[in-house]
Structures are given as structure tokens and as C-alpha cells.
Write an enzyme that holds these catalytic residues in place. Structure first.
Site, PDB file in Angstrom:
ATOM      1  N   GLU A   1       0.818  -1.206   0.000  1.00 58.27           N
ATOM      2  CA  GLU A   1       0.000   0.000   0.000  1.00 58.27           C
ATOM      3  C   GLU A   1       0.857   1.263   0.000  1.00 58.27           C
ATOM      4  O   GLU A   1       0.519   2.252  -0.658  1.00 58.27           O
ATOM      5  CB  GLU A   1      -0.966  -0.004   1.190  1.00 58.27           C
ATOM      6  CG  GLU A   1      -2.084  -1.021   1.096  1.00 58.27           C
ATOM      7  CD  GLU A   1      -3.007  -0.784  -0.085  1.00 58.27           C
ATOM      8  OE1 GLU A   1      -3.066   0.350  -0.593  1.00 58.27           O
ATOM      9  OE2 GLU A   1      -3.672  -1.745  -0.507  1.00 58.27           O
TER      10      GLU A   1
ATOM     11  N   GLN B   1       0.586   6.947  -5.239  1.00 60.67           N
ATOM     12  CA  GLN B   1       1.065   7.814  -6.317  1.00 60.67           C
ATOM     13  C   GLN B   1       2.013   7.094  -7.289  1.00 60.67           C
ATOM     14  O   GLN B   1       2.838   7.719  -7.940  1.00 60.67           O
ATOM     15  CB  GLN B   1       1.747   9.070  -5.731  1.00 60.67           C
ATOM     16  CG  GLN B   1       0.781   9.918  -4.903  1.00 60.67           C
ATOM     17  CD  GLN B   1       1.460  11.078  -4.221  1.00 60.67           C
ATOM     18  OE1 GLN B   1       2.273  10.886  -3.320  1.00 60.67           O
ATOM     19  NE2 GLN B   1       1.129  12.293  -4.632  1.00 60.67           N
ATOM     20  N   THR B   2       1.879   5.759  -7.377  1.00 56.43           N
ATOM     21  CA  THR B   2       2.726   4.976  -8.270  1.00 56.43           C
ATOM     22  C   THR B   2       1.876   3.909  -8.956  1.00 56.43           C
ATOM     23  O   THR B   2       1.025   3.292  -8.333  1.00 56.43           O
ATOM     24  CB  THR B   2       3.871   4.298  -7.485  1.00 56.43           C
ATOM     25  OG1 THR B   2       4.553   5.275  -6.699  1.00 56.43           O
ATOM     26  CG2 THR B   2       4.868   3.644  -8.427  1.00 56.43           C
TER      27      THR B   2
ATOM     28  N   LEU C   1      11.422   4.595  -7.175  1.00 54.47           N
ATOM     29  CA  LEU C   1       9.989   4.662  -6.864  1.00 54.47           C
ATOM     30  C   LEU C   1       9.546   6.080  -6.523  1.00 54.47           C
ATOM     31  O   LEU C   1       8.367   6.401  -6.606  1.00 54.47           O
ATOM     32  CB  LEU C   1       9.647   3.741  -5.678  1.00 54.47           C
ATOM     33  CG  LEU C   1       9.232   2.310  -6.006  1.00 54.47           C
ATOM     34  CD1 LEU C   1       8.923   1.545  -4.731  1.00 54.47           C
ATOM     35  CD2 LEU C   1       8.025   2.273  -6.937  1.00 54.47           C
ATOM     36  N   GLY C   2      10.498   6.919  -6.090  1.00 52.90           N
ATOM     37  CA  GLY C   2      10.158   8.297  -5.761  1.00 52.90           C
ATOM     38  C   GLY C   2       9.433   8.443  -4.435  1.00 52.90           C
ATOM     39  O   GLY C   2       9.175   7.468  -3.740  1.00 52.90           O
ATOM     40  N   TYR C   3       9.119   9.698  -4.102  1.00 55.36           N
ATOM     41  CA  TYR C   3       8.438  10.013  -2.832  1.00 55.36           C
ATOM     42  C   TYR C   3       9.121   9.255  -1.682  1.00 55.36           C
ATOM     43  O   TYR C   3       8.508   8.447  -0.983  1.00 55.36           O
ATOM     44  CB  TYR C   3       6.945   9.662  -2.904  1.00 55.36           C
ATOM     45  CG  TYR C   3       6.225  10.364  -4.024  1.00 55.36           C
ATOM     46  CD1 TYR C   3       5.783  11.674  -3.870  1.00 55.36           C
ATOM     47  CD2 TYR C   3       6.004   9.736  -5.243  1.00 55.36           C
ATOM     48  CE1 TYR C   3       5.122  12.331  -4.900  1.00 55.36           C
ATOM     49  CE2 TYR C   3       5.346  10.392  -6.288  1.00 55.36           C
ATOM     50  CZ  TYR C   3       4.910  11.688  -6.105  1.00 55.36           C
ATOM     51  OH  TYR C   3       4.256  12.340  -7.130  1.00 55.36           O
TER      52      TYR C   3
ATOM     53  N   TYR D   1      -6.162   6.370   4.785  1.00 54.08           N
ATOM     54  CA  TYR D   1      -6.279   5.411   3.681  1.00 54.08           C
ATOM     55  C   TYR D   1      -5.461   4.148   3.952  1.00 54.08           C
ATOM     56  O   TYR D   1      -5.971   3.024   3.857  1.00 54.08           O
ATOM     57  CB  TYR D   1      -5.837   6.014   2.341  1.00 54.08           C
ATOM     58  CG  TYR D   1      -5.678   4.932   1.316  1.00 54.08           C
ATOM     59  CD1 TYR D   1      -6.799   4.337   0.746  1.00 54.08           C
ATOM     60  CD2 TYR D   1      -4.420   4.425   0.997  1.00 54.08           C
ATOM     61  CE1 TYR D   1      -6.679   3.279  -0.129  1.00 54.08           C
ATOM     62  CE2 TYR D   1      -4.292   3.362   0.120  1.00 54.08           C
ATOM     63  CZ  TYR D   1      -5.411   2.796  -0.440  1.00 54.08           C
ATOM     64  OH  TYR D   1      -5.290   1.724  -1.294  1.00 54.08           O
TER      65      TYR D   1
ATOM     66  N   ASP E   1      -9.153   6.376  -1.320  1.00 53.14           N
ATOM     67  CA  ASP E   1      -8.116   7.060  -2.083  1.00 53.14           C
ATOM     68  C   ASP E   1      -8.763   7.750  -3.279  1.00 53.14           C
ATOM     69  O   ASP E   1      -9.996   7.826  -3.381  1.00 53.14           O
ATOM     70  CB  ASP E   1      -7.015   6.076  -2.510  1.00 53.14           C
ATOM     71  CG  ASP E   1      -7.518   5.034  -3.509  1.00 53.14           C
ATOM     72  OD1 ASP E   1      -8.730   4.989  -3.795  1.00 53.14           O
ATOM     73  OD2 ASP E   1      -6.682   4.251  -4.007  1.00 53.14           O
TER      74      ASP E   1
ATOM     75  N   CYS F   1     -13.798   2.498 -14.081  1.00 46.92           N
ATOM     76  CA  CYS F   1     -14.279   3.859 -13.805  1.00 46.92           C
ATOM     77  C   CYS F   1     -13.084   4.819 -13.795  1.00 46.92           C
ATOM     78  O   CYS F   1     -12.788   5.471 -12.800  1.00 46.92           O
ATOM     79  CB  CYS F   1     -15.016   3.870 -12.466  1.00 46.92           C
ATOM     80  SG  CYS F   1     -16.084   5.307 -12.224  1.00 46.92           S
TER      81      CYS F   1
ATOM     82  N   CYS G   1     -18.351   2.713 -19.039  1.00 44.04           N
ATOM     83  CA  CYS G   1     -19.634   2.514 -18.342  1.00 44.04           C
ATOM     84  C   CYS G   1     -20.359   1.254 -18.821  1.00 44.04           C
ATOM     85  O   CYS G   1     -21.046   0.597 -18.034  1.00 44.04           O
ATOM     86  CB  CYS G   1     -20.518   3.738 -18.514  1.00 44.04           C
ATOM     87  SG  CYS G   1     -19.828   5.216 -17.731  1.00 44.04           S
TER      88      CYS G   1
ATOM     89  N   CYS H   1     -25.517   3.355 -10.663  1.00 40.76           N
ATOM     90  CA  CYS H   1     -24.760   4.606 -10.828  1.00 40.76           C
ATOM     91  C   CYS H   1     -25.672   5.771 -11.208  1.00 40.76           C
ATOM     92  O   CYS H   1     -26.238   5.812 -12.315  1.00 40.76           O
ATOM     93  CB  CYS H   1     -23.677   4.419 -11.890  1.00 40.76           C
ATOM     94  SG  CYS H   1     -22.630   5.880 -12.095  1.00 40.76           S
TER      95      CYS H   1
END
Length: 363
Positions: free
Chosen positions: A45, A50-51, A88-90, A128, A146, A200, A207, A216
Site C-alpha cells: 500500500e 502515487q505509483t 519509486l520516488g516520494y 487510507y 483514495d 471507472c 460505463c 450509478c
């Protein structure tokens, strides 16, 4: 029950059956989905924040080979952990993860706590991550909200609140608490995430393939492309940087470790500085090396490449130069490293690109 007419009118049991049934039949085979180990789910997780999933899979597998347990990550050398995360960053994610895992090892005997308050008190664990791990690993009916989930539910329930505002998350958490399938919260939460990732999607939702299309409200009203509401961020700041790859007479290369906190903390990099507008880059870099490092350097006349690296909040435009230094001066957080060992250190992606280009010049 939250005050939302679509939520009040939805057939909750049928919605749960349609969503979870689709997930069980169509879910992607991902390595962390074969697990119930809360540590491994937690790592996945954190990596997935953001990846993209495709990017995470090989990182997750390698990370688990190196650090298969809470204890192995808690006791690992920090540089080894940063190297495993490289690309991976961050990077604050993995620094916080290791800090939190150390606390789990010390306070909870190596067992990830199943108590919501205890888990959320760990460094880097927000609502989250807490909801995802507690529901997937422990089967607790906790919401895991998220961006994917907010997009899906904004359409299903026609929620027009701006998802860019932190306060809006509470609206969606309450909606999930009402809708969640208490017999299998793990599959329910993962199904919402999967629906957002596969069907989605942000700009072109499929859809006609959606398993919960009948539930929906946005599809019924034809407004699915207008949701979710999300205000635009301000334009990114652009920063021009001069970077310098310096070689000593013995062939070693100067690298330095970034500060303990802030952007890309504790990663290695080549010496660099922000370049004021209108300044000569070579002159500025030579003065910088003299002032900051006590080194007199010779810099080649032409830059060897330029690299653009985009963060979420700013863009680096890096002019790269190479040069030599006759006398090695050692300082805190610097090292002269043999060229063949450079890639054993954890560098941010922009500086990996710098080295790849400079190394290629010698081949």
C-alpha cells in the site's frame, strides 16, 4: 446514514453483490493479493501511493526478497533500504515506513497492530493506509478512501464535493461505512479500488462494462464525465539547476548525501546548485565548489546534457557539466567513489539520468 439521496436510495445488498462478484471473477493477479500478512500488505500500500501498479510489482517482489519480515526491515541498514526503493520516488514514504516498522518491532513484538488507533499512530500511516491494511489483512470494516474510490463513489452517488479539499474525504468515508460489505470488507475495498483502476477511469469511464452501472446515478443522469469535481492546482514552479560530475586524479567521482529532511532526503547526488537568472553556469559552479567544498575545479566549457525532472509541485531543469579536481577534500556527507561503485548508492531519478549520460560518454 449520510445525507445523500442516491445513497439512501441505493440497494446496498445488491450493490455489494454486484461489485464483489465482479471483483472475484475479474481481479488482477497481483503478488500482494496472494497475502494476508499485514506487513506485506502494508508495504504494498505504501508503494502504491502515487505509483502505477505495473511499476510497483517488481519493486515489491525485490523488496520482499530483501526484507521479508518486520524484523528484517526494522534492523536493515538505511542506505540498503533507500537503494531498494531507488526509482519509486516520494522517498519519505520508505523512511516513514522503516521508522514505523521499528516501532512495531519494539512496541508490538513485530506484529502489526490490528487496533485502528494503534496502527494510525505509526509514522506515515494515514486514514487510507490504515483502512486498507486493517480491512485487507484483518477483515475489519474500515473505509479505505483514495483517489480511485472518491472518483467511483462521486459518480455512483453523484457527490459534487470538491475532492481536492481534505475535508471531502470524510464525506466518502461515511459513504463507504454505509455501503461496505461487512462479511468481506477486504474484497469490497479492493473491488472499489479495482473498479476505479480498470473501469471507472478518470477521463473515459467504460460505463458499458461496469458491473455496478445499474446503481450509478451519474450514468443515469449522463454526468459521469463531469465527476469528480477537482479544483486545479496552481502551476508548478520551475527551478534551473547546475549539476557537476567531478573526477579526481585517481578516477574517483565526488558525490554527496542530501540533508536529513526535506525533498529527496538522505539520497546521494552530484554537487549542484540553483542557478540565478542570467548567471554564467560554469562560473557559478566553480565559485560554489570553492565556497562550499574548498575545492578548486576545472569545468569543461560545454554542458554535456540537460535533464528535466517533474515533481508534483515543481520542475527541475538541470544543466549538467563535467570537470576535474586536483585535490580531494573530504567533508561531512561527501565521498569520492570509484566509478564502478556509483550505482550501488541510492540516487534520485534525475541524478541516475545524469550518471547514465556521463558514463555513456566514456564508452
Amino acid at each position: 446514514m449520510p445525507e445523500n439521496s442516491a445513497l439512501q436510495n441505493i440497494n446496498t445488498k445488491k450493490f455489494q453483490q454486484d461489485l464483489v462478484g465482479w471483483y472475484e471473477a475479474e481481479k488482477r493477479d497481483l503478488p500482494w493479493r496472494r497475502e494476508r500478512d499485514p506487513y506485506k500488505i502494508w508495504v504494498s500500500e505504501i508503494m502504491l501511493q502515487q505509483t502505477r501498479v505495473d511499476t510497483v510489482i517488481p519493486y515489491f517482489n525485490r523488496f520482499m526478497e530483501q526484507f521479508p519480515t518486520v524484523e528484517s526491515l526494522a534492523s536493515a541498514d538505511e542506505d540498503a533500504v533507500m537503494k531498494a526503493w531507488e526509482g519509486l520516488g516520494y522517498y519519505s514514504r520508505v523512511r516513514n515506513l522503516q521508522s514505523a516498522v521499528k516501532e512495531v518491532a519494539e512496541r508490538y513484538g513485530g506484529t502489526v497492530p490490528s487496533d485502528r488507533n494503534e496502527f494510525l499512530s505509526l509514522k506515515g500511516v494515514g486514514p487510507y493506509t490504515g483502512g486498507a491494511v486493517l480491512s485487507i489483512a484483518y477483515g475489519l470494516p474500515e473505509p479505505a478512501v483514495d483517489g480511485n474510490v472518491m472518483r467511483v463513489l462521486s459518480r455512483i452517488l453523484t457527490i459534487w464535493d470538491d475532492i481536492a479539499k481534505p475535508s471531502t474525504r470524510k464525506v466518502f468515508e461515511e459513504a463507504v461505512r454505509h455501503l461496505i460489505y461487512k462479511e468481506d470488507p477486504s474484497s469490497f475495498n479492493q473491488a472499489l479500488m479495482e473498479l476505479g483502476a480498470m473501469i471507472c477511469t478518470p477521463s473515459s469511464p467504460s460505463c458499458l462494462l461496469c458491473p455496478v452501472q445499474n446503481h450509478c446515478q451519474a450514468f443515469e443522469e449522463g454526468v459521469q464525465r463531469e465527476l469528480p469535481v477537482k479544483t486545479r492546482k496552481k502551476s508548478d514552479k520551475k527551478v534551473r539547476i547546475g549539476a557537476l560530475v567531478l573526477q579526481a586524479p585517481d578516477g574517483t567521482v565526488l558525490i554527496e548525501k542530501r540533508p536529513e529532511s526535506g525533498l529527496l532526503a538522505k539520497l546521494w547526488q552530484f554537487p549542484n546548485m540553483e542557478l540565478p537568472v542570467g548567471i554564467n553556469p560554469r562560473g557559478a559552479l566553480a565559485s560554489y565548489m570553492e565556497t562550499e567544498y574548498g575545492m578548486t575545479v576545472q569545468i569543461n566549457p560545454e554542458k554535456v546534457t540537460d535533464i528535466t525532472h517533474v515533481f508534483t509541485h515543481l520542475t527541475w531543469e538541470i544543466d549538467v557539466y563535467v570537470g576535474t579536481v586536483d585535490v580531494k577534500v573530504q567533508k561531512d556527507r561527501t565521498a569520492f567513489v570509484p566509478a564502478h561503485e556509483i550505482e550501488t548508492y541510492a540516487f534520485p531519478v534525475s541524478h541516475q539520468k545524469i550518471w547514465k549520460h556521463v558514463k555513456g560518454m566514456d564508452q
